[in-house]
Design an enzyme around this catalytic site. Structure first.
Site, PDB file in Angstrom:
ATOM      1  N   ASP A  93      -7.582 -14.899 -13.473  1.00  0.00           N
ATOM      2  CA  ASP A  93      -8.545 -15.239 -12.416  1.00  0.00           C
ATOM      3  C   ASP A  93      -7.871 -15.105 -11.039  1.00  0.00           C
ATOM      4  O   ASP A  93      -6.758 -15.606 -10.847  1.00  0.00           O
ATOM      5  CB  ASP A  93      -8.992 -16.692 -12.656  1.00  0.00           C
ATOM      6  CG  ASP A  93     -10.156 -17.114 -11.790  1.00  0.00           C
ATOM      7  OD1 ASP A  93     -10.951 -16.252 -11.400  1.00  0.00           O
ATOM      8  OD2 ASP A  93     -10.274 -18.334 -11.524  1.00  0.00           O
ATOM      9  N   HIS A  94      -8.514 -14.445 -10.100  1.00  0.00           N
ATOM     10  CA  HIS A  94      -8.004 -14.311  -8.722  1.00  0.00           C
ATOM     11  C   HIS A  94      -6.554 -13.835  -8.655  1.00  0.00           C
ATOM     12  O   HIS A  94      -5.694 -14.490  -8.044  1.00  0.00           O
ATOM     13  CB  HIS A  94      -8.141 -15.632  -7.955  1.00  0.00           C
ATOM     14  CG  HIS A  94      -9.567 -16.006  -7.680  1.00  0.00           C
ATOM     15  ND1 HIS A  94     -10.355 -15.345  -6.774  1.00  0.00           N
ATOM     16  CD2 HIS A  94     -10.349 -16.969  -8.229  1.00  0.00           C
ATOM     17  CE1 HIS A  94     -11.564 -15.872  -6.760  1.00  0.00           C
ATOM     18  NE2 HIS A  94     -11.590 -16.856  -7.644  1.00  0.00           N
ATOM     19  N   ASN A 263     -18.406 -18.015 -13.464  1.00  0.00           N
ATOM     20  CA  ASN A 263     -17.124 -18.734 -13.433  1.00  0.00           C
ATOM     21  C   ASN A 263     -17.297 -20.232 -13.213  1.00  0.00           C
ATOM     22  O   ASN A 263     -17.940 -20.650 -12.238  1.00  0.00           O
ATOM     23  CB  ASN A 263     -16.279 -18.198 -12.278  1.00  0.00           C
ATOM     24  CG  ASN A 263     -15.646 -16.872 -12.582  1.00  0.00           C
ATOM     25  OD1 ASN A 263     -16.062 -16.169 -13.500  1.00  0.00           O
ATOM     26  ND2 ASN A 263     -14.648 -16.512 -11.813  1.00  0.00           N
ATOM     27  N   ASP A 265     -14.945 -23.765 -13.132  1.00  0.00           N
ATOM     28  CA  ASP A 265     -13.684 -24.498 -13.164  1.00  0.00           C
ATOM     29  C   ASP A 265     -13.914 -25.956 -12.754  1.00  0.00           C
ATOM     30  O   ASP A 265     -13.598 -26.903 -13.481  1.00  0.00           O
ATOM     31  CB  ASP A 265     -12.668 -23.827 -12.217  1.00  0.00           C
ATOM     32  CG  ASP A 265     -11.308 -24.488 -12.259  1.00  0.00           C
ATOM     33  OD1 ASP A 265     -11.147 -25.489 -12.976  1.00  0.00           O
ATOM     34  OD2 ASP A 265     -10.393 -24.023 -11.564  1.00  0.00           O
ATOM     35  N   ARG A 290      -3.519 -40.628 -25.595  1.00  0.00           N
ATOM     36  CA  ARG A 290      -4.379 -39.995 -26.593  1.00  0.00           C
ATOM     37  C   ARG A 290      -5.828 -40.491 -26.596  1.00  0.00           C
ATOM     38  O   ARG A 290      -6.739 -39.659 -26.751  1.00  0.00           O
ATOM     39  CB  ARG A 290      -3.751 -40.096 -27.985  1.00  0.00           C
ATOM     40  CG  ARG A 290      -2.551 -39.152 -28.103  1.00  0.00           C
ATOM     41  CD  ARG A 290      -2.024 -39.052 -29.509  1.00  0.00           C
ATOM     42  NE  ARG A 290      -1.621 -40.335 -30.037  1.00  0.00           N
ATOM     43  CZ  ARG A 290      -0.421 -40.579 -30.597  1.00  0.00           C
ATOM     44  NH1 ARG A 290       0.474 -39.616 -30.709  1.00  0.00           N
ATOM     45  NH2 ARG A 290      -0.139 -41.768 -31.060  1.00  0.00           N
TER      46      ARG A 290
END
Ligand code: G3H
Ligand code: 13P
Ligand code: ZN
Length: 326
Positions: A93-94, A263, A265, A290
Site C-alpha cells: 500500500d502506498h 481500501n 484501514d 489475551r
C-alpha cells in the site's frame, strides 16, 4: 491461495468491489482471514459460503517498519496454510519506488502500489512506468494514483485535488499501470467529511468513460468510520469528536462504476481501540493481553463480514474459485 489483484478484479468488475484491508499484527491477520471465510468465532468454525469473500491484504510502509517486514510475510504464509480456502492478493500500500522494488524482488507480493501522486503529472507517469516494467517482468501487477486525497498518507500530507478525467486515459496508457487509484472526495483517516460532502460520482463516471473497457479503479480513504464504534471508544474514555466516513450505501454504486478495490484501514483501528478500551475498563484488574486479543479477533472478523456485505463481495468466494479453475 495468493493470486493477483488483476485476477480478482476480472471477476468483480462492475458487480462488486473487493475489500482491501491493512494489517499490522497477528490479531488483525487472524481476524481478517476468519472474517473473509465467514468464521466469526474461531479458526475451527466452518466456512460460510453465504459470506465468504475474496480479499486483498495490504501492507503499508509503516506496517513493514513497525516490527520487521519479515514477520508480516511469515504470518501471512502461515495464515494461508491455516485457512487453505482463502483467496487473496498480497499488496504493498502506498509504495515509494524503492519499497516497490523491494516487494517485487521479495517474490512474495502479488501486487504493488506506486504512489507518486504528489509528483508533478509527467514525473508521476515516468516513475510509475519504471515500476510497471520491473513488476510486469515478474508477473506482478501495479496500482498507481492520479490526483490527491485529503488527509495524511504516510509522510505525504495531501491537499485535496480530485483526479482529472482528461488526464486519466493518457496516464493509464503511458504508465501501463493495471489499476488506478482515483481521488473522488475521500480522504484517509477518521475525519473525512465536515459537512454534506460525499463521493463525486460525476467525476467517477467521467473517468470510467475515458478509460479502456473494464479498467479497474481503486478507492482509497474509504473507511465508513461507523458511529457505533466511535461511540464505544468515547464511552470507554476516548476523545474522538466529529469523526465521519464514507456511508455504507455509497460502496455498491461506486462498484457499479468500475471501482473494484476499496481500501479500509481506519475502521480496523477503531474496532481495535474500542475493544481494548472496553476490555480494560470493564476488568481493571486484568493485565493479560489475551482476553482483549480474543475479543478483538472475533469483533474484527464480524466487522469484515459486515463490510464485505456492503461491498457485494460476501458470498463470491466459490464463484471466484471456479473462475480461477482451482
Ligand atoms: O493510506 C494509509 C494507510 O492507512 C496506512 O497507514 O501508514 O499508518 O500504516 P499507516
Ligand atoms: P482509511 O483511512 O479510510 O481506512 O483508508 C485506508 C487507505 O486508503 C489505505 O491505503
Ligand atoms: Zn490509501
Amino acid at each position: 491461495m495468493i493470486v493477483t489483484t488483476k485476477q480478482l478484479f476480472a471477476h468483480a468488475y462492475g458487480k462488486y468491489a473487493v475489500g482491501a484491508y491493512n494489517i499490522n499484527n497477528l490479531e488483525q491477520t487472524v481476524g481478517l482471514f476468519r472474517g473473509n471465510l465467514g468464521k466469526s468465532k474461531s479458526n475451527a468454525d466452518p466456512v460460510d459460503p453465504a459470506t465468504s469473500a475474496p480479499f486483498i491484504l495490504q501492507i503499508s510502509r509503516g506496517a513493514r517498519g513497525y516490527t520487521d517486514k519479515r514477520f508480516l510475510e511469515a504470518m501471512i504464509r502461515t495464515a494461508d496454510e491455516i485457512f487453505p480456502e482463502s483467496i487473496l492478493a498480497v499488496h504493498l500500500d502506498h509504495g515509494t519506488e524503492d519499497a516497490c522494488y523491494d516487494c517485487i524482488d521479495s517474490g512474495f507480493y502479488s501486487s504493488v502500489m506506486i504512489d507518486a501522486s504528489s509528483e508533478e503529472y509527467s514525473k508521476n507517469i515516468e516513475i510509475t512506468r519504471r515500476v510497471v516494467d520491473r513488476a510486469h517482468a515478474k508477473g506482478i501487477v501495479v496500482e498507481a494514483e492520479l490526483g490527491q486525497l485529503g488527509g495524511v498518507e504516510e509522510d505525504v500530507v495531501g491537499s485535496v485535488c480530485l483526479t482529472d478525467p482528461d488526464q486519466a486515459a493518457e496516464f493509464v496508457e503511458r504508465s501501463g499501470c493495471d489499476s488506478l487509484a482515483v481521488a473522488i472526495g475521500t480522504s484517509h483517516g477518521a475525519y473525512k467529511f465536515t459537512g454534506k460532502q460525499g463521493l463525486h460520482f460525476d467525476v467517477l463516471e467521467k473517468i470510467r468513460r475515458v478509460l479502456p473497457e473494464k479498467y479497474p479503479l481503486v478507492m482509497h480513504g474509504s473507511s465508513s468510520v461507523p458511529q457505533e464504534w466511535v461511540e464505544r471508544i468515547n464511552n470507554a474514555g476516548g476523545k474522538m469528536k466529529s469523526a465521519s466516513g464514507v456511508p455504507d450505501d455509497q460502496y455498491l454504486p461506486a462498484a457499479k462504476l468500475g471501482v473494484c478495490k476499496i481500501n479500509i484501514d481506519t475502521d480496523g483501528r477503531l474496532v481495535w481501540c474500542a475493544i481494548h478500551r472496553e476490555s480494560f475498563r470493564d476488568d481493571p484488574a486484568n493485565f493479560d493481553l489475551r482476553p482483549p486479543g480474543k475479543l478483538f479477533m472475533a469483533a474484527y472478523a464480524g466487522y469484515i463480514v459486515h463490510k464485505n456485505k456492503m461491498f457485494g463481495s460476501a458470498g463470491q468466494l466459490e464463484s471466484v474459485r471456479k473462475t480461477l479453475g482451482s
